[in-house]
Every structure is written in C-alpha cells, then in structure tokens.
Design a protein around this motif. Structure first.
Motif, PDB file in Angstrom:
ATOM      1  N   ALA A  90      11.153  -8.667 -14.070  1.00  0.00           N
ATOM      2  CA  ALA A  90      11.693  -7.615 -14.947  1.00  0.00           C
ATOM      3  C   ALA A  90      10.599  -6.958 -15.800  1.00  0.00           C
ATOM      4  N   LYS A  91       9.764  -7.791 -16.422  1.00  0.00           N
ATOM      5  CA  LYS A  91       8.719  -7.223 -17.299  1.00  0.00           C
ATOM      6  C   LYS A  91       7.795  -6.304 -16.494  1.00  0.00           C
ATOM      7  N   ARG A  92       7.448  -6.782 -15.301  1.00  0.00           N
ATOM      8  CA  ARG A  92       6.548  -5.998 -14.443  1.00  0.00           C
ATOM      9  C   ARG A  92       7.208  -4.658 -14.077  1.00  0.00           C
ATOM     10  N   VAL A  93       8.498  -4.688 -13.760  1.00  0.00           N
ATOM     11  CA  VAL A  93       9.190  -3.444 -13.374  1.00  0.00           C
ATOM     12  C   VAL A  93       9.186  -2.458 -14.538  1.00  0.00           C
ATOM     13  N   VAL A  94       9.536  -2.949 -15.744  1.00  0.00           N
ATOM     14  CA  VAL A  94       9.608  -2.046 -16.900  1.00  0.00           C
ATOM     15  C   VAL A  94       8.211  -1.467 -17.208  1.00  0.00           C
ATOM     16  N   ALA A  95       7.174  -2.311 -17.032  1.00  0.00           N
ATOM     17  CA  ALA A  95       5.804  -1.815 -17.259  1.00  0.00           C
ATOM     18  C   ALA A  95       5.444  -0.770 -16.200  1.00  0.00           C
ATOM     19  N   LEU A  96       5.822  -1.034 -14.968  1.00  0.00           N
ATOM     20  CA  LEU A  96       5.514  -0.073 -13.899  1.00  0.00           C
ATOM     21  C   LEU A  96       6.205   1.261 -14.145  1.00  0.00           C
ATOM     22  N   VAL A  97       7.499   1.228 -14.459  1.00  0.00           N
ATOM     23  CA  VAL A  97       8.207   2.504 -14.659  1.00  0.00           C
ATOM     24  C   VAL A  97       7.598   3.268 -15.839  1.00  0.00           C
ATOM     25  N   LYS A  98       7.191   2.517 -16.846  1.00  0.00           N
ATOM     26  CA  LYS A  98       6.562   3.168 -18.021  1.00  0.00           C
ATOM     27  C   LYS A  98       5.284   3.897 -17.579  1.00  0.00           C
ATOM     28  N   GLY A  99       4.536   3.240 -16.713  1.00  0.00           N
ATOM     29  CA  GLY A  99       3.299   3.842 -16.210  1.00  0.00           C
ATOM     30  C   GLY A  99       3.552   5.111 -15.410  1.00  0.00           C
ATOM     31  N   ALA A 100       4.784   5.281 -14.958  1.00  0.00           N
ATOM     32  CA  ALA A 100       5.122   6.496 -14.213  1.00  0.00           C
ATOM     33  C   ALA A 100       5.961   7.449 -15.066  1.00  0.00           C
ATOM     34  N   GLY A 101       5.978   7.208 -16.377  1.00  0.00           N
ATOM     35  CA  GLY A 101       6.623   8.157 -17.285  1.00  0.00           C
ATOM     36  C   GLY A 101       8.103   7.939 -17.544  1.00  0.00           C
ATOM     37  N   VAL A 102       8.625   6.744 -17.191  1.00  0.00           N
ATOM     38  CA  VAL A 102      10.052   6.487 -17.428  1.00  0.00           C
ATOM     39  C   VAL A 102      10.193   5.371 -18.463  1.00  0.00           C
ATOM     40  N   LYS A 126       0.837  -1.212   0.000  1.00  0.00           N
ATOM     41  CA  LYS A 126       0.000   0.000   0.000  1.00  0.00           C
ATOM     42  C   LYS A 126       0.867   1.255   0.000  1.00  0.00           C
ATOM     43  N   ARG A 127       1.904   1.201   0.821  1.00  0.00           N
ATOM     44  CA  ARG A 127       2.801   2.350   0.933  1.00  0.00           C
ATOM     45  C   ARG A 127       3.503   2.623  -0.407  1.00  0.00           C
ATOM     46  N   LEU A 128       3.973   1.555  -1.035  1.00  0.00           N
ATOM     47  CA  LEU A 128       4.668   1.714  -2.320  1.00  0.00           C
ATOM     48  C   LEU A 128       3.700   2.190  -3.409  1.00  0.00           C
ATOM     49  N   GLU A 129       2.482   1.677  -3.378  1.00  0.00           N
ATOM     50  CA  GLU A 129       1.496   2.094  -4.383  1.00  0.00           C
ATOM     51  C   GLU A 129       1.170   3.576  -4.255  1.00  0.00           C
ATOM     52  N   LYS A 130       1.150   4.046  -3.024  1.00  0.00           N
ATOM     53  CA  LYS A 130       0.889   5.470  -2.790  1.00  0.00           C
ATOM     54  C   LYS A 130       2.044   6.301  -3.399  1.00  0.00           C
ATOM     55  N   GLN A 131       3.268   5.841  -3.112  1.00  0.00           N
ATOM     56  CA  GLN A 131       4.440   6.531  -3.672  1.00  0.00           C
ATOM     57  C   GLN A 131       4.361   6.526  -5.201  1.00  0.00           C
ATOM     58  N   TYR A 132       3.990   5.386  -5.739  1.00  0.00           N
ATOM     59  CA  TYR A 132       3.901   5.221  -7.195  1.00  0.00           C
ATOM     60  C   TYR A 132       2.877   6.187  -7.787  1.00  0.00           C
ATOM     61  N   ARG A 133       1.724   6.291  -7.154  1.00  0.00           N
ATOM     62  CA  ARG A 133       0.680   7.206  -7.658  1.00  0.00           C
ATOM     63  C   ARG A 133       1.162   8.654  -7.612  1.00  0.00           C
ATOM     64  N   ASP A 134       1.923   8.978  -6.564  1.00  0.00           N
ATOM     65  CA  ASP A 134       2.482  10.335  -6.474  1.00  0.00           C
ATOM     66  C   ASP A 134       3.414  10.622  -7.657  1.00  0.00           C
ATOM     67  N   TYR A 135       4.206   9.617  -8.021  1.00  0.00           N
ATOM     68  CA  TYR A 135       5.097   9.803  -9.187  1.00  0.00           C
ATOM     69  C   TYR A 135       4.272   9.975 -10.456  1.00  0.00           C
ATOM     70  N   GLN A 136       3.238   9.171 -10.589  1.00  0.00           N
ATOM     71  CA  GLN A 136       2.389   9.260 -11.794  1.00  0.00           C
ATOM     72  C   GLN A 136       1.799  10.656 -11.928  1.00  0.00           C
ATOM     73  N   ALA A 137       1.429  11.218 -10.785  1.00  0.00           N
ATOM     74  CA  ALA A 137       0.784  12.535 -10.799  1.00  0.00           C
ATOM     75  C   ALA A 137       1.740  13.619 -11.305  1.00  0.00           C
ATOM     76  N   LEU A 138       3.038  13.353 -11.259  1.00  0.00           N
ATOM     77  CA  LEU A 138       4.004  14.367 -11.717  1.00  0.00           C
ATOM     78  C   LEU A 138       4.000  14.507 -13.242  1.00  0.00           C
ATOM     79  N   GLY A 139       3.447  13.508 -13.932  1.00  0.00           N
ATOM     80  CA  GLY A 139       3.373  13.559 -15.409  1.00  0.00           C
ATOM     81  C   GLY A 139       4.743  13.640 -16.058  1.00  0.00           C
TER      82      GLY A 139
END
Ligand code: PMP
Length: 446
Positions: free
Chosen positions: A379-391, A35-48
């Motif tokens: 690995a695939k999951r990580v690359v997909a996650l970072v992409k979802g946060a704009g990286v 939950k904590r990491l997902e919150k951090q992740y959403r904050d990154y996503q919000a930065l666009g």
C-alpha cells in the motif's frame, strides 16, 4: 497457463486477452512486465498531472445543489423561529424546535433527544471526549485520572476519529471490520470485561472507508452490551445515514438509541449527525442525539462554552429543506452526481485489475469512499508511486489507529471531488501503480 509476452506490440490487448497471472510468471517474464509498467509510469509522469482523490469532499456540482438555501432569507423578512424567537438574538441553547424536528427525522429519533450544534459533528465528538477526559461522564471519574483509558476502533476506519483519541493519549484497540460490521465477539469481550474501555468509534452505515452497513444483528448486539465501565459510550457517527447511491435500494438499519433504551442502557450511545455532506461542508449544522440524562450532562458544559449556536444557519437549513422528504429529494440529486463516479471506480478497477488476484476492493451502496486492499506490503509503495505521477491519495495507513496498518494493505479511494475525466485518469494511473508495486513484490520475494 501464462503465454510469453510479445516484445513489441499491442500489449494492453494482449493482457486483456490473456489475464496475466504474476504468480505464474518466471522471473524473466516479471522483469519484462516491470519494464513495460515502468515505461507506462514514466509516460504518466511526463503529463505533469495534478489530481486529488484523497479527501471525501463534495464536488462543486454537489455544493451548487444547496445554493437555493441562500435565497430563503432576505433582509425584509422576519427572522423568527416557529416559537416566535428572534433567531438573530441569543437563546435556544439546544436548537430551534423546527431544526430539531428536521434533524430528528434525519437521525431517526425524537426532537427532544437532539441538540443542534454548529457546523461540525467532529467538533461535537472532540468536545465530548475532551469533557470526559477533564471532567468525566455524568459524575464518573474524569478519564485523565485513570491509569488507562481505551477506545475500540473498528479497522479500517476514519482517520479523524482516531486522531481525536490519539490526541488525548487514549489507547486505541483495533477491532477487525467484517462484512456485517465490527467483530462483535471481540467488542463484547472487551466492553464487558475491561473497565478501561470507555468508548468505540462506529460509522454504522456506508462506513468510512469500507462502505460497510452494520447488520440488524450487529446493531442489536451493540444494544445488548453490558459494559464493565458505567461511563462507556458508543460513539455512533451516522454521518452517511441518508447518503445512498441508489434510491431504489436504500439501506435501513435499526435505531440504536431506542434499542439501548429497550435493553435497559438508555445512556450507552451518543449518536452524531451532520449536514456537512447534505448542504455545505463545514458550513452546515451538526447534531448530537442521545438520552435525556446524557443531554442534561452535555448541556451543563455547553452552557459554559456558549450562549447559543448559529440559529440563522438553523433557520436557513430548516426553511430550505423543510422536512425529511425535502432532504431525501435533495439526496437523490447528490446521488445522481455521485453514482456515475462510483460506477466509474468499479469499472476502472475491474478493467485495470480484475481477475488478477492482486487486490480486493469494496463496492459501496452509499457514503463517500471505496476501500482498496493491495497485497500485503504494497500500500505505501502504491501511494508513493501514484504521488510521483501527480495523483494525491489518502496516506497508506491513515485508516488505522496511529497510522499503522500492520499489513500495509489498505488504501482509501475518495471519488467524489474529482470530475469524471480526472477520476478516470487517476484510476488508470492507480491501477498501473498497483501492478508495478505487485510485480516489484514478486521480484523481491524471488
Ligand atoms: N464523520 C465521518 C464518518 C466522516 O466521514 C466525516 C467527514 N469526512 C465527518 C464525520 C465530518 O463531519 P463534520 O463535517 O460534520 O465534522
């Protein structure tokens, strides 16, 4: 022993102090962490954000280092090479003498063993495989007529090498990369017993992506190979030969062409060199260094493909860099730009993931990449996650033939193009994504 995570509060500090060990957490604790990491992740996503650490491209400051090259010629000058040839005209199929000398220094060989091409070493590799496929190597059966053709591929490796062999339908065989280079027992077993093995892709120094520097013994073992196929060639892509990060501690490896000659196989290696990451990527000069016999074989085809390569660019490069010392001084300037970026990668990964046994990563002494391994299946999951946060990162699996990393573990980090601040942010996000994917894995595996 893991301590309970406070419901609210300075969690990052808490984690640093207590080095979370996901393996020892209860399911409830893992869920809280998720939950904590997902919150951090959403904050990154919000930065666009829009960040890219996918390809090994030089950054603008690095390209600026070579702008002086455009001033070494002007319209009032003579465009003559040292042997009096007018470089604006046809001629010098294998390159200008002074450019061959410069390239021979960079490639640690003799000018007579060098052919200068245009701006892409990858193009030379493609052409060699293509010619071997359609017309054969030095009078041997063209590969297209054979029931099976194999290439050995040290993994993780360079995706564009694998793309060439895949394009021709050549079967690629994975060879594990060890600390000191490819697994040479396996290489020897294949090369000496299987006549369908026609080549191996190698990046012997500061390898793409692992940063591996082949040991003296590995290089010597390459030179001692006794191939079952007379048309077997080592594709020795020394793209990063002078791309050191620390000029106080540069790495030197034995020179393979000479070693092959000493071992009675002068024709076994094609060496490739390129100024793509010395001057202008894609607008520089590239070269093949190989035996006299191989040169004669290659020139036969080349003379049909072209009347000559771009000699004005050869002149520009030779007048700007002058000699081996000129190249080295220039590469020190590259290192001054790149070293802080590679140091930042190590610092960020260590701070974000150190001591948690969730990942391992390389610490290269040169080249363009850091190779990162997640826990298997992440690995695939990580690359997909970072992409979802704009990286944007290189696709997981790209470092393996056919894009298939059976472990789903390897990710290539390319830190050169981004600015330091972009890189810092991208890595911060990356570390959170690695943790999130790892927690998900632990939770899924119950
Ligand atoms: N070989 C390797 C190992 C590389 O990493 C690269 C560029 N990323 C190349 C070749 C491409 O070189 P060039 O621009 O000369 O085609």
């Amino acid at each position: 022993m893991f301590q309970a995570v406070p419901a609210e509060g300075p969690l990052d500090l808490f984690i640093q102090e207590h080095q979370m060990d996901y393996r020892r957490m209860t399911k409830e604790e893992l869920k809280d962490e998720k939950k904590r990491l997902e919150k951090q992740y959403r904050d990154y996503q919000a930065l666009g954000l829009k960040l890219d650490i996918s390809r090994g491209k030089p950054c603008r400051e690095q390209l600026d280092l070579s702008m002086g090259m455009l001033d070494v010629l002007d319209s009032d000058m003579e465009y003559l090479s040292e042997n009096g040839l007018d470089t604006r005209n046809y001629g010098a199929l294998t390159g200008l003498p002074e450019t061959k000398r410069l390239m021979a220094h960079v490639m640690e060989t003799q000018p007579e063993n060098v052919i200068i091409f245009c701006d892409s070493s990858l193009n030379i590799m493609f052409d060699l495989v293509s010619k071997s496929w359609s017309h054969g190597v030095m009078g041997h059966t063209p590969w297209y007529r054979l029931p099976e053709v194999k290439f050995l591929c040290p993994v993780p490796g360079y995706d564009r090498h694998f793309a060439i062999t895949e394009y021709f339908g050549i079967q690629m065989v994975n060879i594990p990369m060890k600390e000191d280079g490819p697994d040479m027992d396996l290489v020897r077993q294949y090369v000496e017993n299987d006549e369908s093995v026609k080549g191996i892709w190698c990046v012997p120094k500061y390898s793409n992506p692992t940063g591996t520097v082949y040991s003296d013994e590995t290089v010597e073992r390459f030179a001692r190979l006794k191939p079952a196929a007379p048309d077997f060639r080592i594709y020795w892509d020394n793209a990063y030969n002078v791309h050191h990060l620390d000029f106080e501690h540069i790495r030197v490896i034995p020179e393979l062409l000479e070693l092959c000659r000493e071992n009675g196989h002068p024709d076994m290696v094609y060496k490739f060199g390129s100024f793509s990451k010395i001057s202008f990527s894609g607008s520089s000069i590239a070269a093949l260094a190989t035996s006299e016999e191989n040169i004669a074989d290659v020139v036969k085809t080349m003379g049909i493909q072209t009347i000559g390569h771009n000699k004005i660019n050869q002149l520009l490069h030779t007048r700007f860099f002058k000699n081996a010392e000129g190249v080295m001084e220039h590469m020190k300037k590259h290192a001054a730009i790149l070293k802080p970026k590679f140091d930042l990668v190590q610092k960020s990964l260590e701070e974000g993931l150190g001591g948690q046994s969730l990942a391992t990563w390389s610490k290269p002494e040169g080249g363009y990449f850091v190779s990162f391994n997640t826990m298997p299946g992440c690995a695939k999951r990580v690359v997909a996650l970072v992409k979802g946060a704009g990286v944007v990162m290189t696709g997981a699996g790209a470092t393996y033939p056919y894009g298939k990393d059976e472990e789903d573990s390897n990710i290539r980090i390319a830190p050169t193009f981004a600015s330091l601040s972009e890189l810092e942010k991208a890595l911060e996000i990356f570390c959170v994504c690695v943790k999130l994917a790892s927690v998900e894995k632990f939770l899924n595996e119950g």
